[in-house]
Motif scaffolding. Structure first.
Motif, PDB file in Angstrom:
ATOM      1  N   SER A 118      -6.002  48.806  35.457  1.00 17.23           N
ATOM      2  CA  SER A 118      -6.197  48.640  36.720  1.00 17.23           C
ATOM      3  C   SER A 118      -5.456  47.362  37.412  1.00 17.23           C
ATOM      4  N   HIS A 119      -4.523  46.783  36.253  1.00 17.61           N
ATOM      5  CA  HIS A 119      -4.006  45.479  36.463  1.00 17.61           C
ATOM      6  C   HIS A 119      -2.970  45.655  37.850  1.00 17.61           C
ATOM      7  N   PRO A 120      -3.107  44.736  38.701  1.00 16.69           N
ATOM      8  CA  PRO A 120      -2.630  44.801  40.032  1.00 16.69           C
ATOM      9  C   PRO A 120      -0.947  44.503  40.070  1.00 16.69           C
ATOM     10  N   LEU A 121      -0.373  43.877  38.963  1.00 14.42           N
ATOM     11  CA  LEU A 121       0.835  43.554  38.788  1.00 14.42           C
ATOM     12  C   LEU A 121       1.526  44.437  37.861  1.00 14.42           C
ATOM     13  N   PHE A 122       0.967  44.318  36.514  1.00  8.10           N
ATOM     14  CA  PHE A 122       1.649  44.686  35.195  1.00  8.10           C
ATOM     15  C   PHE A 122       1.407  46.280  35.119  1.00  8.10           C
ATOM     16  N   ARG A 123       2.294  47.053  34.623  1.00 13.15           N
ATOM     17  CA  ARG A 123       2.329  48.443  34.254  1.00 13.15           C
ATOM     18  C   ARG A 123       2.850  48.529  32.710  1.00 13.15           C
ATOM     19  N   LEU A 124       1.827  48.861  31.832  1.00 20.51           N
ATOM     20  CA  LEU A 124       2.236  48.890  30.438  1.00 20.51           C
ATOM     21  C   LEU A 124       2.858  50.104  29.874  1.00 20.51           C
ATOM     22  N   HIS A 125       3.814  50.162  29.149  1.00 18.60           N
ATOM     23  CA  HIS A 125       4.577  51.517  28.664  1.00 18.60           C
ATOM     24  C   HIS A 125       4.669  51.059  27.228  1.00 18.60           C
ATOM     25  N   LEU A 126       4.613  52.031  26.201  1.00 18.49           N
ATOM     26  CA  LEU A 126       5.121  51.787  24.904  1.00 18.49           C
ATOM     27  C   LEU A 126       5.509  53.305  24.162  1.00 18.49           C
ATOM     28  N   SER A 127       6.003  53.075  23.046  1.00 12.93           N
ATOM     29  CA  SER A 127       6.353  54.394  22.458  1.00 12.93           C
ATOM     30  C   SER A 127       5.938  54.427  21.216  1.00 12.93           C
ATOM     31  N   VAL A 128       5.671  55.800  20.807  1.00 15.17           N
ATOM     32  CA  VAL A 128       5.434  56.182  19.205  1.00 15.17           C
ATOM     33  C   VAL A 128       6.007  57.289  18.913  1.00 15.17           C
ATOM     34  N   ILE A 129       6.112  57.423  17.559  1.00 11.97           N
ATOM     35  CA  ILE A 129       6.833  58.679  17.078  1.00 11.97           C
ATOM     36  C   ILE A 129       5.925  59.620  16.751  1.00 11.97           C
ATOM     37  N   ARG A 130       6.126  60.946  17.210  1.00  6.45           N
ATOM     38  CA  ARG A 130       5.373  62.142  16.507  1.00  6.45           C
ATOM     39  C   ARG A 130       5.978  62.557  15.282  1.00  6.45           C
ATOM     40  N   CYS A 131       5.677  62.470  14.190  1.00  4.16           N
ATOM     41  CA  CYS A 131       6.176  62.636  12.956  1.00  4.16           C
ATOM     42  C   CYS A 131       6.146  64.348  12.477  1.00  4.16           C
ATOM     43  N   ARG A 132       7.215  64.722  11.811  1.00  4.15           N
ATOM     44  CA  ARG A 132       7.182  65.954  11.396  1.00  4.15           C
ATOM     45  C   ARG A 132       7.866  66.027   9.845  1.00  4.15           C
ATOM     46  N   GLY A 133       7.487  67.070   9.155  1.00  2.00           N
ATOM     47  CA  GLY A 133       7.958  67.049   7.711  1.00  2.00           C
ATOM     48  C   GLY A 133       7.140  65.836   6.650  1.00  2.00           C
ATOM     49  N   GLY A 134       8.231  65.224   5.932  1.00  2.00           N
ATOM     50  CA  GLY A 134       7.592  64.506   5.123  1.00  2.00           C
ATOM     51  C   GLY A 134       7.116  63.117   5.822  1.00  2.00           C
ATOM     52  N   ARG A 153      17.810  61.700  18.161  1.00  2.00           N
ATOM     53  CA  ARG A 153      17.704  63.012  18.374  1.00  2.00           C
ATOM     54  C   ARG A 153      16.461  63.572  17.165  1.00  2.00           C
ATOM     55  N   ARG A 154      16.492  62.893  16.074  1.00  2.00           N
ATOM     56  CA  ARG A 154      15.772  63.481  14.808  1.00  2.00           C
ATOM     57  C   ARG A 154      14.259  63.485  15.222  1.00  2.00           C
ATOM     58  N   PHE A 155      13.957  62.335  15.994  1.00  2.00           N
ATOM     59  CA  PHE A 155      12.490  61.947  16.141  1.00  2.00           C
ATOM     60  C   PHE A 155      11.890  62.516  17.531  1.00  2.00           C
ATOM     61  N   ASP A 156      10.581  62.724  17.764  1.00  2.00           N
ATOM     62  CA  ASP A 156      10.091  63.027  18.888  1.00  2.00           C
ATOM     63  C   ASP A 156       9.274  61.938  19.329  1.00  2.00           C
ATOM     64  N   ASN A 214      20.756  58.185  10.106  1.00  2.00           N
ATOM     65  CA  ASN A 214      21.033  57.045  10.834  1.00  2.00           C
ATOM     66  C   ASN A 214      22.509  56.501  10.524  1.00  2.00           C
ATOM     67  N   LEU A 215      22.838  56.718   9.245  1.00  2.00           N
ATOM     68  CA  LEU A 215      24.192  56.251   8.912  1.00  2.00           C
ATOM     69  C   LEU A 215      25.570  57.163   9.595  1.00  2.00           C
ATOM     70  N   LYS A 216      24.953  57.972  10.116  1.00  2.00           N
ATOM     71  CA  LYS A 216      25.790  58.948  10.742  1.00  2.00           C
ATOM     72  C   LYS A 216      25.986  58.430  12.345  1.00  2.00           C
ATOM     73  N   GLY A 217      25.138  57.899  12.849  1.00  2.00           N
ATOM     74  CA  GLY A 217      25.018  57.133  14.137  1.00  2.00           C
ATOM     75  C   GLY A 217      23.824  56.994  14.725  1.00  2.00           C
ATOM     76  N   ARG A 218      23.649  56.380  15.953  1.00  2.00           N
ATOM     77  CA  ARG A 218      22.308  56.246  16.452  1.00  2.00           C
ATOM     78  C   ARG A 218      21.709  57.613  17.309  1.00  2.00           C
ATOM     79  N   ILE A 219      22.902  57.850  18.000  1.00  2.00           N
ATOM     80  CA  ILE A 219      22.561  59.461  18.545  1.00  2.00           C
ATOM     81  C   ILE A 219      21.834  60.377  17.957  1.00  2.00           C
ATOM     82  N   PRO A 220      22.383  61.164  16.839  1.00  2.00           N
ATOM     83  CA  PRO A 220      21.811  61.886  15.955  1.00  2.00           C
ATOM     84  C   PRO A 220      20.416  61.620  15.531  1.00  2.00           C
ATOM     85  N   TYR A 221      20.187  59.967  15.167  1.00  2.00           N
ATOM     86  CA  TYR A 221      19.177  59.382  14.504  1.00  2.00           C
ATOM     87  C   TYR A 221      18.183  59.635  15.585  1.00  2.00           C
TER      88      TYR A 221
END
Length: 355
Positions: free
Chosen positions: A128-144, A173-176, A164-171
């Motif tokens: 209910s903070h009058p000014l600040f709106r908190l956001h955070l991210s987590v990763i839903r894991c799959r497989g190992g 996309r691998r995560f939820d 990740n060695l192939k590039g940030r975009i495919p990396y």
């Protein structure tokens, strides 16, 4: 004092601040980076930014972070941000481990820290903070990555590293990616995290979401079944958003980034890959605040705290505590430098372009 803090600005932020200076209402977003104990090195800067500068705002402001960056932003959204930062720093500093350090030991300490700076009575303050709106991210894991078996988890992380060695975009996309957000604020999620699952905070899921965003693989257990987010095992949001990048563009405002480094490394596996550091184009709207090399050199051991201090000071907790407490005390100089620059207008002369 003037040489203690770097004011590094992207091209649009640089032009805007040179013309108008910087006021609380100019900020459109604040970012918080992963980095464990490194946050202690900018404790005083965060206290000044949230407890004084941004406290003068009159309009809501989204905050986004991962791991310790999310923890400190949750502290910022307490009614008394300064006191909450102090509780967080004190609780974090007073971690103690005996060998062999087991995952359950780190889990227990993480719960203790969250209990100290975020008691259940504080959850309503944040939501209910009058000014600040908190956001955070987590990763839903799959497989190992969803397993606590060391071999399976290691295999999952190894595959992620290879992608990740192939590039940030495919990396990415691998995560939820799951973005927990203040239910009163939707624009940041829609604009910055296309394709990510958005879950509004509730009194039931704020604490487990905070634990999940700091759950470093191997060191800590994943968090299961977070209310509102469905099934799965959730881990450290810094796997993808290690040093979060801002949305592009940002509708004429400034992204304020109190940081412990003068550069931004987007992903967890990018730490030893300098070419992966964020470009000036990625940070065009950013004002990045970081300790200067002179300030860092003035600290004991010539560096800011980090998680490796637990092994460096093995058997000498008193020495680690002295170092970390000294770093926190000295970080007040960073906050003083920031407030002086914005209040006098001297920030225009302090600006340096982001490389």
């Amino acid at each position: 004092m003037k040489n203690s803090l770097l004011f590094l600005a992207g091209s649009r932020a640089h032009a805007r601040i040179r013309e108008k200076g910087l006021g609380p209402e100019d900020v459109r977003l604040v970012l918080g980076a992963s980095g464990a104990a490194k946050w202690l090195g900018i404790h005083g800067l965060d206290a000044a930014v949230f407890g004084h500068f941004l406290a003068r705002r009159t309009t809501p402001l989204p905050l986004f972070g991962t791991s310790i960056g999310a923890w400190k932003l949750a502290a910022a959204a307490r009614r008394d941000a300064q006191a909450a930062f102090d509780f967080l720093a004190d609780a974090y500093i007073h971690q103690y481990y005996k060998k062999p350090v087991r995952r359950k030991d780190v889990d227990q300490e993480a719960l203790r820290i969250v209990d100290a700076f975020l008691p259940r009575s504080a959850i309503e303050e944040i939501l209910s903070h009058p000014l600040f709106r908190l956001h955070l991210s987590v990763i839903r894991c799959r497989g190992g990555l969803a397993s606590e078996n060391p071999l399976a988890l290691g295999w999952g992380l190894g595959l992620a590293y290879a992608v990740n060695l192939k590039g940030r975009i495919p990396y990415v996309r691998r995560f939820d990616r799951v973005i927990f957000h203040d239910g009163r604020e939707h624009s940041l999620v829609q604009g910055a995290f296309g394709g990510a699952e958005a879950v509004p905070f509730s009194p039931e899921n704020l604490r487990p979401a905070l634990l999940a965003t700091g759950s470093i693989p191997f060191l800590m257990s994943g968090v299961s079944e977070i209310p509102g987010a469905g099934s799965g095992v959730f881990r450290d949001g810094g796997l993808v958003d290690y040093h979060p990048l801002p949305p592009q563009p940002l509708d004429g405002g400034i992204v304020l980034y109190p940081h412990f480094y003068p550069e931004v490394t987007p992903g967890w596996f990018d730490k030893k890959m300098p070419r992966r550091r964020a470009s000036s184009m990625d940070l065009a709207d950013v004002l990045l605040l970081a300790p200067s090399p002179e300030f860092v050199a003035s600290l004991p051991y010539g560096r800011i705290p980090d998680r490796k201090d637990f092994s460096r000071f093995e058997g000498d907790d008193a020495g680690r505590l002295r170092f970390w407490k000294k770093a926190v005390a000295e970080s007040r100089r960073l906050g003083d430098a920031f407030l002086e620059a914005v209040e006098t207008g001297g920030i225009r002369d302090c600006l340096r372009p982001l490389p």
